[in-house]
Scaffold this active site. Sequence first.
Site, PDB file in Angstrom:
ATOM      1  N   HIS A  80      41.628  47.081  49.924  1.00  0.00           N
ATOM      2  CA  HIS A  80      42.882  47.769  50.210  1.00  0.00           C
ATOM      3  C   HIS A  80      43.989  46.747  50.299  1.00  0.00           C
ATOM      4  O   HIS A  80      43.765  45.632  50.776  1.00  0.00           O
ATOM      5  CB  HIS A  80      42.782  48.542  51.532  1.00  0.00           C
ATOM      6  CG  HIS A  80      43.809  49.614  51.652  1.00  0.00           C
ATOM      7  ND1 HIS A  80      45.063  49.371  52.144  1.00  0.00           N
ATOM      8  CD2 HIS A  80      43.766  50.920  51.300  1.00  0.00           C
ATOM      9  CE1 HIS A  80      45.749  50.501  52.102  1.00  0.00           C
ATOM     10  NE2 HIS A  80      45.003  51.450  51.582  1.00  0.00           N
ATOM     11  N   ASP A  92      38.197  56.382  50.435  1.00  0.00           N
ATOM     12  CA  ASP A  92      37.710  57.043  49.228  1.00  0.00           C
ATOM     13  C   ASP A  92      36.234  56.835  48.981  1.00  0.00           C
ATOM     14  O   ASP A  92      35.623  57.541  48.190  1.00  0.00           O
ATOM     15  CB  ASP A  92      38.513  56.559  48.014  1.00  0.00           C
ATOM     16  CG  ASP A  92      39.932  57.030  48.104  1.00  0.00           C
ATOM     17  OD1 ASP A  92      40.131  58.171  48.516  1.00  0.00           O
ATOM     18  OD2 ASP A  92      40.834  56.238  47.790  1.00  0.00           O
TER      19      ASP A  92
HETATM   20  N1  CMC Z   1      35.979  45.211  43.740  1.00  0.00           N
HETATM   21  C1  CMC Z   1      35.868  43.905  43.402  1.00  0.00           C
HETATM   22  N2  CMC Z   1      36.770  42.962  43.650  1.00  0.00           N
HETATM   23  C2  CMC Z   1      37.886  43.352  44.282  1.00  0.00           C
HETATM   24  C3  CMC Z   1      38.094  44.702  44.660  1.00  0.00           C
HETATM   25  C4  CMC Z   1      37.082  45.640  44.373  1.00  0.00           C
HETATM   26  N3  CMC Z   1      37.220  46.912  44.720  1.00  0.00           N
HETATM   27  N4  CMC Z   1      39.298  44.813  45.265  1.00  0.00           N
HETATM   28  C5  CMC Z   1      39.836  43.571  45.248  1.00  0.00           C
HETATM   29  N5  CMC Z   1      38.971  42.708  44.658  1.00  0.00           N
HETATM   30  C6  CMC Z   1      39.165  41.252  44.505  1.00  0.00           C
HETATM   31  C7  CMC Z   1      40.194  40.917  43.439  1.00  0.00           C
HETATM   32  O1  CMC Z   1      39.574  40.773  42.178  1.00  0.00           O
HETATM   33  C8  CMC Z   1      40.779  39.634  43.965  1.00  0.00           C
HETATM   34  O2  CMC Z   1      39.850  38.614  43.696  1.00  0.00           O
HETATM   35  P1  CMC Z   1      40.356  37.106  43.356  1.00  0.00           P
HETATM   36  O3  CMC Z   1      41.113  36.669  44.588  1.00  0.00           O
HETATM   37  O4  CMC Z   1      39.124  36.330  43.099  1.00  0.00           O
HETATM   38  O5  CMC Z   1      41.241  37.243  42.157  1.00  0.00           O
HETATM   39  C9  CMC Z   1      40.793  39.830  45.479  1.00  0.00           C
HETATM   40  O6  CMC Z   1      39.724  40.767  45.732  1.00  0.00           O
HETATM   41  C10 CMC Z   1      42.107  40.373  46.029  1.00  0.00           C
HETATM   42  O7  CMC Z   1      42.367  41.624  45.395  1.00  0.00           O
HETATM   43  P2  CMC Z   1      43.766  42.125  44.851  1.00  0.00           P
HETATM   44  O8  CMC Z   1      43.535  42.919  43.593  1.00  0.00           O
HETATM   45  O9  CMC Z   1      44.722  40.987  44.796  1.00  0.00           O
HETATM   46  O10 CMC Z   1      44.190  43.089  46.017  1.00  0.00           O
HETATM   47  P3  CMC Z   1      45.339  44.161  45.943  1.00  0.00           P
HETATM   48  O11 CMC Z   1      45.864  44.279  47.320  1.00  0.00           O
HETATM   49  O12 CMC Z   1      46.300  43.881  44.854  1.00  0.00           O
HETATM   50  O13 CMC Z   1      44.531  45.488  45.507  1.00  0.00           O
HETATM   51  C11 CMC Z   1      43.369  47.539  45.550  1.00  0.00           C
HETATM   52  C12 CMC Z   1      44.155  46.500  46.368  1.00  0.00           C
HETATM   53  C13 CMC Z   1      43.117  48.765  46.439  1.00  0.00           C
HETATM   54  C14 CMC Z   1      44.187  47.984  44.333  1.00  0.00           C
HETATM   55  C15 CMC Z   1      42.030  46.911  45.089  1.00  0.00           C
HETATM   56  O14 CMC Z   1      41.277  46.489  46.204  1.00  0.00           O
HETATM   57  C16 CMC Z   1      41.208  47.877  44.242  1.00  0.00           C
HETATM   58  O15 CMC Z   1      41.457  48.009  43.045  1.00  0.00           O
HETATM   59  N6  CMC Z   1      40.191  48.583  44.871  1.00  0.00           N
HETATM   60  C17 CMC Z   1      39.409  49.563  44.154  1.00  0.00           C
HETATM   61  C18 CMC Z   1      40.201  50.847  43.998  1.00  0.00           C
HETATM   62  C19 CMC Z   1      40.294  51.614  45.300  1.00  0.00           C
HETATM   63  O16 CMC Z   1      39.295  51.839  45.984  1.00  0.00           O
HETATM   64  N7  CMC Z   1      41.520  52.058  45.618  1.00  0.00           N
HETATM   65  C20 CMC Z   1      41.757  52.928  46.765  1.00  0.00           C
HETATM   66  C21 CMC Z   1      42.681  52.341  47.768  1.00  0.00           C
HETATM   67  S1  CMC Z   1      42.629  53.268  49.282  1.00  0.00           S
HETATM   68  C22 CMC Z   1      43.347  54.755  48.899  1.00  0.00           C
HETATM   69  C23 CMC Z   1      44.827  54.712  48.947  1.00  0.00           C
HETATM   70  O17 CMC Z   1      45.392  54.423  50.018  1.00  0.00           O
HETATM   71  O18 CMC Z   1      45.436  55.018  47.890  1.00  0.00           O
END
Ligand code: CMC
Length: 437
Positions: free
Chosen positions: A314, A372
């Site tokens: 998240h 989720d």
């Molecule tokens: N699976 C694997 N790796 C992950 C995941 C995941 N679900 N989420 C983040 N990472 C990794 C990412 O690759 C990055 O790694 P590195 O530092 O080595 O490059 C690190 O963790 C930081 O992630 P980020 O993408 O910079 O984090 P963000 O804040 O931009 O993204 C997110 C947040 C929710 C988009 C992401 O965690 C994600 O895509 N999760 C899966 C989709 C999901 O479950 N979304 C629902 C969110 S809750 C409902 C809502 O409020 O809408």
Amino acid sequence: MMTPSNVKATLSFSDGSPGMELPIYKGTVGPDVIDIRKLYGQTGKFTYDPGFLSTASCNSTITYIDGDKGELLYRGYPIEQLAQHCDFLEVCHLLIYGELPNVEQRDKFVKTITYHTMVNEQMQFFLRGFRRDAHPMAVMTGLVGALSAFYHDSTDVHNAQHREIAAHRLIAKMPTLVAMSYKYGVGQPFIYPKNSLSYTANFMRMMFATPCEEYEANDVVVRALDRIFILHADHEQNASTSTVRLCGSSGTNPFAAIAAGVACLWGPAHGGANEAALTMLEDIQRAGGVEKIGEFIRQVKDKNSSVKLMGFGHRVYKNYDPRAKLMRETCHEVLNALGLHDDPLFKLAMALEKIALEDEYFVARKLYPNVDFYSGIVQRAIGIPVSLFTAIFALARTVGWIAQLNEMIGDPEYKIGRPRQLFAGAAPRAVLPIGER
Ligand code: CMC
């Protein structure tokens, strides 16, 4: 409330250009903010923050999240207490008006919402223009936007009364529209709302009843769905809420602004994640179930694959999402009540969660299950098709969107949202005649 701090930030430049002092404000809780509104005027420079990692886009009194603690408050009340002691409409009252209702206020609010649940009959003819196999979120984006074509007397966003009626209509009509988009997809007759039922029991009936027989929703299931609505009702300045604010900042009507929120929510990184999480579990189950978790986790950790563990991670929570804890509990209750405790997908989810919570990759990045991860399993057990999950999220989030929109429009300091950019394209150049290009 924005309270000025005694401390000020000083901005200086290494080339000796004049710097400036920036005021700092304190919120009730949470990080202070540095006020950069005069930055461009005084320095000719913008700030650069794609994805808003460090930018507060507004001040708000509605929802507070402490991502490190895993805390979520609506108007100061912890989500755990609201989920335990209130129903969804009480929470709607809280979000819209700022306070939980007393008995009299609750009865009045419930009556108002109940008597707005029907939609203009013409909406069904509009709906019939869609293909039967259209994704429910495609249909919902269209239907919600179309409300502005049917309810002309609540489209002036600068009129407080219009805003209130639009809020009531949106909260009341979303379940009807979601159920209609479902019924249309499965080719069953639309079921009209029934005013003797609660908000959530009425939704269940509009979804699952047919004109051929009596329908009574299971109480445990109604309570579970009501909890899903509460947990999804608001989540401060997330992508869809910011979309609603930005869209509404132009002065467009509330139905159009909420339709923009619906469109944004559809994405798999946001509201589409519950659908994606369940599809992921089903894929792993098909490939061999629990035995295949190790292989799947290896793919997730492989930087060359684009596989993510959906339902994990998240932007704000760097701890267990408090909504996920509540949803996990609800998941047990529903599966027990429906005799599905041996559900293989739930067992798979539990095993996946355990492994991920212990794995260095997830621990180091503070990736915990989000709401989720479980809400998909609960909805599937209730009988809601996977393609409708995000529409259910939209139904619940509508109250948050409208509360945030109304807060923005009611703020005398609000301005149309207009981000700036760092331009990295071509410098000015002359158009050559076509033969010389
Ligand atoms: N699976 C694997 N790796 C992950 C995941 C995941 N679900 N989420 C983040 N990472 C990794 C990412 O690759 C990055 O790694 P590195 O530092 O080595 O490059 C690190 O963790 C930081 O992630 P980020 O993408 O910079 O984090 P963000 O804040 O931009 O993204 C997110 C947040 C929710 C988009 C992401 O965690 C994600 O895509 N999760 C899966 C989709 C999901 O479950 N979304 C629902 C969110 S809750 C409902 C809502 O409020 O809408």
